[in-house]
Every structure is written in C-alpha cells, then in structure tokens.
Design an enzyme around this catalytic site. Structure first.
Site, PDB file in Angstrom:
ATOM      1  N   GLU A 134       0.692  -1.698   0.619  1.00 57.22           N
ATOM      2  CA  GLU A 134       0.360   0.126  -0.109  1.00 57.22           C
ATOM      3  C   GLU A 134       0.616   1.128  -0.103  1.00 57.22           C
ATOM      4  O   GLU A 134       0.620   2.048  -0.406  1.00 57.22           O
ATOM      5  CB  GLU A 134      -1.208   0.501   1.028  1.00 57.22           C
TER       6      GLU A 134
ATOM      7  N   GLU B 292      -3.959  -8.911   3.737  1.00 63.70           N
ATOM      8  CA  GLU B 292      -5.287  -8.632   4.735  1.00 63.70           C
ATOM      9  C   GLU B 292      -6.662  -9.630   5.481  1.00 63.70           C
ATOM     10  O   GLU B 292      -6.535  -9.504   7.113  1.00 63.70           O
ATOM     11  CB  GLU B 292      -5.818  -7.017   4.719  1.00 63.70           C
TER      12      GLU B 292
END
Ligand SMILES: C[C@H](O)CC(=O)SCCNC(=O)CCNC(=O)[C@H](O)C(C)(C)COP(=O)(O)OP(=O)(O)OC[C@H]1O[C@@H](n2cnc3c(N)ncnc32)[C@H](O)[C@@H]1OP(=O)(O)O
Length: 747
Positions: free
Chosen positions: A115, A135
């Site tokens: 990210e 995640e």
C-alpha cells in the site's frame, strides 16, 4: 536486535533514499510509521532533495503493518492504538508530495508494504518480488488505501481476486498488469529507481497519483456487475467472514464516489465523519471483531511452531533431503509421495506387488492431474513432478535414500518387520519415519537399534492437500532428525508441528472423544443427521458422521480399538460401526454409508440406516428411562466438543505439545476446526483453535458442564484434573504448564 528505524541518505544527484529497517520483514511497526513521517517531511522541506526513493533493507521491502499491534489492540480493546497512516502518511506525505517518490521493491511488498508502494508515483521491482494484500486472512481489509489504489492500478477483477483470495503475484505479473513500472535486477534496483525519480521530477516520465486514476475501472455498470458476482462468490466461500463483504463494500464506495476527492470529501461529509476514509473506518471496525482476534492468534501460533526448544535453538543445521522412499501406495502413501514430487524431491514408491504398485502410481498421477484441472499447477510442472517418481518392488533403490516414510496398514507386526528391513537396506544417516496415526513409535522401532532416527511423520488425508504435518518424536529421537523433518515439511509446504509420543499423538488424541461423544449422543437417542448439522453450523466443514463415512468404517474400527485400549477409563464403546460393517456398508468408499453418494450431488442422509441406529441404541441401552434425551443444538455441540477440550487438557498436562497454541494450529489445520469466530450461539466468541476457543468460552463453564454430564451419563465426561485445577483457580487453559505440574513431560 537493533530498534526498528527509518534512515535517509541524500545523494549528490539530489535523490533522498529513505530505507525501512526492521528485520526480518521490515514490518511497519509504530516507530517505523513515525520514522517515515519524519523522513518524508524532512525530504520534502530540504532544498537539496529533488526526488525520493523509498526502499526496504535486507532484500525485503516490507511484510506490511506490524501484526503485533493488532494483538495489542485485541488485548487492550483499544482501537486508538492503530496509527493514522492512510491519510497522514500515504496521501498527504507520499502521494501528494510535491517531489516525486519512487518505490524500489524487492523480495516482498505485502499488505501495508504494497500500500505504501502504491502511494508512490512509480514502482520499480526486482525479479520474483512477491506482491499482495493478504489482510483478509487476518480478519481485516487493507487499511492504507489498498482497497482504492489496487483496483485503479490492476483493474477491478484482478484486484478483487488478489484481495479476496489473498493471492499474491510476482513482480513480473505485476509489470504486465501495470502495478509495477519496471522489473530490473537487484543490483540495478536503486540505480534505476533514482534515475526514474529524477526523470519524473524533470517531467521526462509521468507523475502518476494512483488514486486519481479511473482508466482501469471500467463503467459503473460493469464495475457493479463484477462486484455482484464477487459478493455471491464470497457468500459461498466465506460465509462466516465479515471482512469479505466489507472489503467489497469499501471498494464499491470508492468506485461510486470517485477516487481521491470522492472518497475523501464525500465520505468525510456523508458517511464517516470521524475518520478520513471509509476504508479506515471499516478497517477499525473489523480489527475489533472476534474474527480478527482468532485469525491473528493463528498467524502467530503458526509461526511459533517452528521454535522447538532443544531442537531449533542449539545451533544445528538441517541436512538436505533429496531422495525419499515411501512404503505403501495406498491413499496415504500416494498422497505423501505426491506432496514430495510436487516440491522437487525424488521419490521411490515401494509396493509388495506390481498390481498395487500400478494402483499407487495411478493415484499419484490422478492427484497431480487433479491439481492441473483445478488450475493449481501448470501442465509443465505436472510433467516435471511425475518425472521425480519411480515405482519399485524391492529395497535395491534404498541404498542412497535420505528418508523413508512407511505408510502401510496399522499393523504392529508388519511395521516392526519393515523397520528391521529398513535398518539393513538404508544408509546410516537415513531418517526412518512412520505415518502411523495411533501406534506408539517405541513399539514400531522395538526390533531395531536405530531408535535415534525413528520418527513419526503423520500426514492428514489427502496428504498432498492437507497442510498439517505432525512430527512425532520419542524420548530417543535425535534433535538433528527432528530438525531435518521439520525442514522437509516446510519444503513440501506443510506446517510441521512437533509433538510427543502417545496413542493418537496430539490431534487424533485430543479429538478421539469427538467421534466417540457423537456416537454416545446417538446411543442416547439424538439423531445422527441433526448432530452433523449442528457441528456444521458451528463452523466445521463436515460433521462427525460424514467424517466417519469419508474415513471408512474399517479405519474407524481399528483406531477406536487403539483408543479403547489406551484410555479404557474414558472410552465409549459404541456398537454402531460394527453394525454398519455387518450390514455391508463402508461409507463413501463403497457408496453405502450413513449418507448416500451420487456423482455430482451432495451426500444425502440415507433413511435406510435408521433400523441400524435403532439396533445400536437397543444394544447400548443407555437412554435414561429408555427414552431419547432432549438436547438443543448448542448442547449437541458442547457435548461433542467439551470432551475434546477435556482431552486437550491432558495433552497439555502431559507435555505432548510444546505450547497450547501448537494444539490450536494442529486443530485448525488437521481437523479444520474454525480459525475465526463462531457465529451460531447467542454468545459470540472467537475461535483460533481448540484451546483458544475453550478459553474464550471459559474453562469454568466447560468444567461445570462436563461435571454435570458425567453425573448424568458417566465417566466419559469426567473432567480431567488439569481442567478442574485451571477452572477452579481461574487460570486460562492456554497458560504455560509449569514443569512441576507436568506429570509425564514428553517434550
Ligand atoms: C493496514 C494494513 O493494510 C494492514 C496490514 O498490513 S496487515 C499485514 C499484512 N501482511 C501480512 O499478512 C504478511 C504476513 N507475513 C507473512 O505472510 C510472512 O511472514 C512473510 C511472507 C512476510 C514472510 O514469510 P517467512 O519468510 O516464511 O517468515 P515468517 O516465519 O512467516 O516470518 C518471519 C518473522 O516475521 C514476523 N512477521 C512477518 N510478517 C509480519 C508482520 N506483518 N508484522 C509483524 N511481524 C511479522 C513473523 O511473525 C516472524 O516472526 P518470528 O521470527 O518472531 O516468529
């Protein structure tokens, strides 16, 4: 170990290299996040800095946000421990920086790591770098803008696949998709990244802010169609996982309201005034749920299994295992052979005659072909794997094998004979492993003088699919042999859990009351199919009777005998399996079980077994007053699983596992015990494995329930000493067992 830190070096070319340093995976710990903010602020304000390169130390960019913080959040119940990264750092300081930033990624960029890289204005990667947003496996969604930027960089369908299946891709694939701007050698990585950053500064290369892009999203109606299909799929594959639907909601929100300004402004005003991003709001809600609590526990528990006192901490180096012999080409043997050849280990498969050998080889070929059909293996890899296999009928190929795994039927005399022969046929360094699921290893090796290299390699069926490998050691197995098998286990992509030697070892021992209590309930008058359904709603993929059908009644009868012998004080001897066998049934294997099996359709309860069940009840004769007992679904589940908790307590007390969390991992990977929260009962609790779950339910509740049932239905339910002590003193079952209280430590 040095404290996590972020460094910055400014070169003569005006490029600032900002480096993450937090070995082994440069996890984004709180000090790293703070350090990044400082360094980006400094680089932005310094006149001598024209451009910035963000990289990770030690050949790994970053394994993502520090998962230890999740544990702290769970422990304290305080979500404010999560720093604000997505806006303050990724948007304000990186993406909106007035100087260009290039990510130089190598090794891995996962979760928050990827990210951060996606917030940069370009990404240069070394070959074979692993890129992904895993995640959801931790019960949360990407929280640093990943749900918004990944679809904008790789397209919506691919982004959904990567996030919902937690599927990572290589940098080469990332380059084809547009996630990576160039793949260069490790040696050139920094040089190319510096030049790229300078080129952006000089406007020779485009300056791209990912959150502004829309070119890969397609039209709104196309996007909605893709999301609709993904929602249906997630409903089927992850019904109890709230993070899957939440992830799709957050992606959709960003698509509908537009990227950067849409997400920030609209949501600020409309939906989530307390957080800057809807994504961050949902992330914080999810991290507080029991799903995340269970999954994060399993993450750390799984890593802990590779630390075995007096094995992995005494400076031993694993010896290479290149050639393995498997004895027995039945279901287990062929699965074990498949697992090895798929991972480039040469296998010699031995059988007693050519008919059985051919059958074994055909099963292995079918296993490999099945993986190709399911898209899990390329045809090339399948062909190469099959070249690693050789079938034999004698021991002549055994003179240079590094390990033998015996996988014949559960017969003590046969196993003893084989091990005596192996001692003569194999080189002295060769590991002598058995795949027995119940027999004491000391008995298997009784007729040899090689006790130091005898070890259990207990695979779970189908062995090329199920991830658990129980490594069973005796008091005499050498540390080197244990370490070698742990290493092979990892090479063949299993999770090795080292356990002590006893009937059933850790998983089958802890779970033997699972099938017995189900049969006991049937004898008490409870319906077979209601029991299976209650267990399925609890979260296990199949119930105990469908499992019985799958394993086959012969196997069930043989293992039951072992447990009856080993634990006569608490074993329930049901006539059910013998009656089923006598009626010509053998479960799924012959298509006649408690269920009916038709190709292409799900197993259906077979009403013609009801007279057999009635006969079983008549023979058991334990229904109070001759009448079926009345129980709720919740009681069914508890009466089946609390005896498992009780036996797990004995496993802990006897030191059969190194730590309670090893039993959690083994129960999740070997028995498919749910690793996330249990949703059926009025009280929602997290799971994370059998012991973690029992602590969530409360040791005292388990104890008092068992005590009540033992008074009603007998010793099968009698609470163990360990459970009683922990429950009455209020000590969690997972708390370490002190050496003084370990009655017969095995490890
Ligand atoms: C807001 C954000 O969106 C949220 C996030 O980023 S959540 C995190 C997302 N990232 C992940 O899920 C990746 C998790 N890690 C992994 O999959 C694997 O560890 C890996 C592929 C990075 C490396 O695998 P491998 O080389 O086999 O090493 P492995 O034994 O797993 O890990 C090495 C050590 O790093 C630790 N570690 C790995 N990733 C970590 C992380 N993200 N946070 C904290 N510790 C981590 C492990 O616990 C282990 O510690 P130990 O040695 O004390 O047991």
């Amino acid at each position: 170990m040095a404290a996590p830190r972020v460094t910055m070096e400014v070169g003569n070319d005006g490029v600032a290299i900002i480096t993450l340093i937090n070995p082994p995976v440069n996890a984004l710990a709180i000090p790293i996040v703070a350090g990044l903010k400082d360094k980006f602020e400094e680089a932005t304000s310094r006149d001598d800095v024209k451009a910035i390169v963000l990289t990770g130390n030690g050949g790994r960019f970053s394994g993502g946000f520090d998962i230890n913080v999740f544990q702290k959040v769970h422990g304290a119940g305080d979500v404010s421990l999560m720093p604000d990264v997505s806006v303050e750092l990724v948007v304000n300081l990186i993406e909106d920086c007035k100087k260009p930033i290039v990510a130089a990624v190598e090794g891995l960029a996962l979760g928050g790591g990827l990210e951060l890289a996606m917030g940069c204005h370009a990404r240069i990667a070394a070959p074979k770098t692993q890129l992904g947003l895993p995640e959801l496996t931790l019960g949360v969604i990407p929280g640093f803008g990943g749900t918004q930027r990944l679809p904008r960089l790789v397209g919506l369908s691919k982004a959904i696949e990567m996030m919902l299946l937690s599927k990572s891709i290589t940098s080469e694939e990332g380059w084809k998709l547009g996630l990576i701007d160039a793949v260069v050698t490790s040696e050139e990585l920094l040089k190319v990244s510096r030049l790229w950053a300078l080129d952006i500064a000089a406007r020779r290369k485009p300056w791209i802010r990912s959150l502004h892009r829309t070119d890969k999203l397609g039209s709104l109606s196309e996007a909605r169609e893709v999301l609709k299909l993904a929602r249906l799929q997630a409903k089927k594959t992850a019904p109890n996982m709230p993070q899957h639907q939440a992830c799709l909601d957050v992606i959709e929100e960003g698509i509908v309201h537009g990227g950067y300004s849409g997400v920030l402004k609209c949501l600020l005003l409309l939906r989530a005034p307390e957080f800057d991003l809807y994504e961050a709001k949902v992330f914080k809600e999810l991290v507080m749920l029991d799903t995340s609590r269970g999954l994060v526990h399993v993450f750390f528990a799984q890593r802990a299994t590779s630390k075995v006192p007096n094995v992995t901490d005494i400076g031993l180096k694993p010896r290479g295992v290149r050639k393995v012999a498997v004895i027995g080409g039945g279901l287990m043997g062929s699965g074990i052979a498949t697992a090895h050849i798929l991972n480039n280990i040469y296998v010699v498969l031995k059988e007693v005659n050519s008919e059985y050998l051919l059958k074994g080889i055909k099963t292995i070929e079918a296993n490999v072909r099945g993986l190709v059909t399911r898209g899990k293996l390329t045809q090339d890899k399948a062909n190469n794997a099959l070249k690693m296999l050789k079938g034999v009928l004698d021991y002549s190929e055994f003179k240079d094998v590094d390990m033998v795994i015996e996988a014949v039927i559960e017969s003590v005399p046969l196993k003893q004979k084989i091990f005596s022969e192996l001692e003569k046929a194999c080189p002295p360094h060769c590991i002598l492993a058995t795949n027995t699921s119940t027999i004491d290893l000391n008995i298997v090796g009784e007729k040899t003088s090689s006790q130091d290299r005898i070890i259990g390699a207990h695979f779970f069926s189908p062995a090329h699919v199920m991830p658990l490998l129980e490594i069973v050691r005796t008091e005499r197995t050498s540390a080197q042999v244990i370490l070698d098998l742990m290493t092979v286990g990892k090479i063949i992509k299993k999770v090795p859990v080292v356990v002590g030697n006893c009937t059933g070892f850790a998983v089958n021992r802890a779970f033997f009351p699972y099938s017995q209590s189900a049969r006991l309930l049937v004898s008490l008058g409870v319906d077979v199919f209601r029991i299976d359904s209650a267990i399925r709603s609890f979260g296990l993929p199949i119930g105990p009777f469908q499992l019985l059908d799958l394993a086959g009644y012969g196997v069930a009868a043989a293992t039951s005998k072992e447990f009856d012998k080993a634990f006569p004080d608490r074993s329930f001897q049901s006539p059910l399996v013998d009656l089923l066998l006598k009626s010509g049934r053998n479960g799924k294997a012959n298509g006649k079980g408690l269920y009916t099996y038709e190709k292409g359709s799900k197993p259906k309860p077979d009403p013609s077994v009801l007279p057999i069940i009635e006969e079983c009840r008549r023979l058991s004769n334990i229904m109070p007053g001759g009448k079926p007992i009345s129980v709720t679904e919740k009681e069914i589940v508890e009466m089946i699983l609390f005896p498992v908790v009780n036996e797990s307590c004995r496993v802990l007390e006897e030191g059969i596992v190194v730590r309670a969390s090893d039993l959690d991992v083994a129960s999740v990977l070997g028995m498919s015990f749910p690793s996330y929260r249990i949703v059926t009962f009025s009280k929602l609790v997290w799971s994370g494995g059998i012991v973690f779950w029992a602590d969530a339910v409360g040791a005292n509740y388990v104890y008092t329930s068992l005590k009540k049932w033992s008074q009603l239905y007998g010793n099968f339910f009698k609470p163990s000493r360990f459970l009683e002590e922990r429950a009455t003193k209020g000590i969690p079952l997972s708390a370490p067992v002190s050496s003084s209280s370990t009655s017969r430590a095995r490890l």
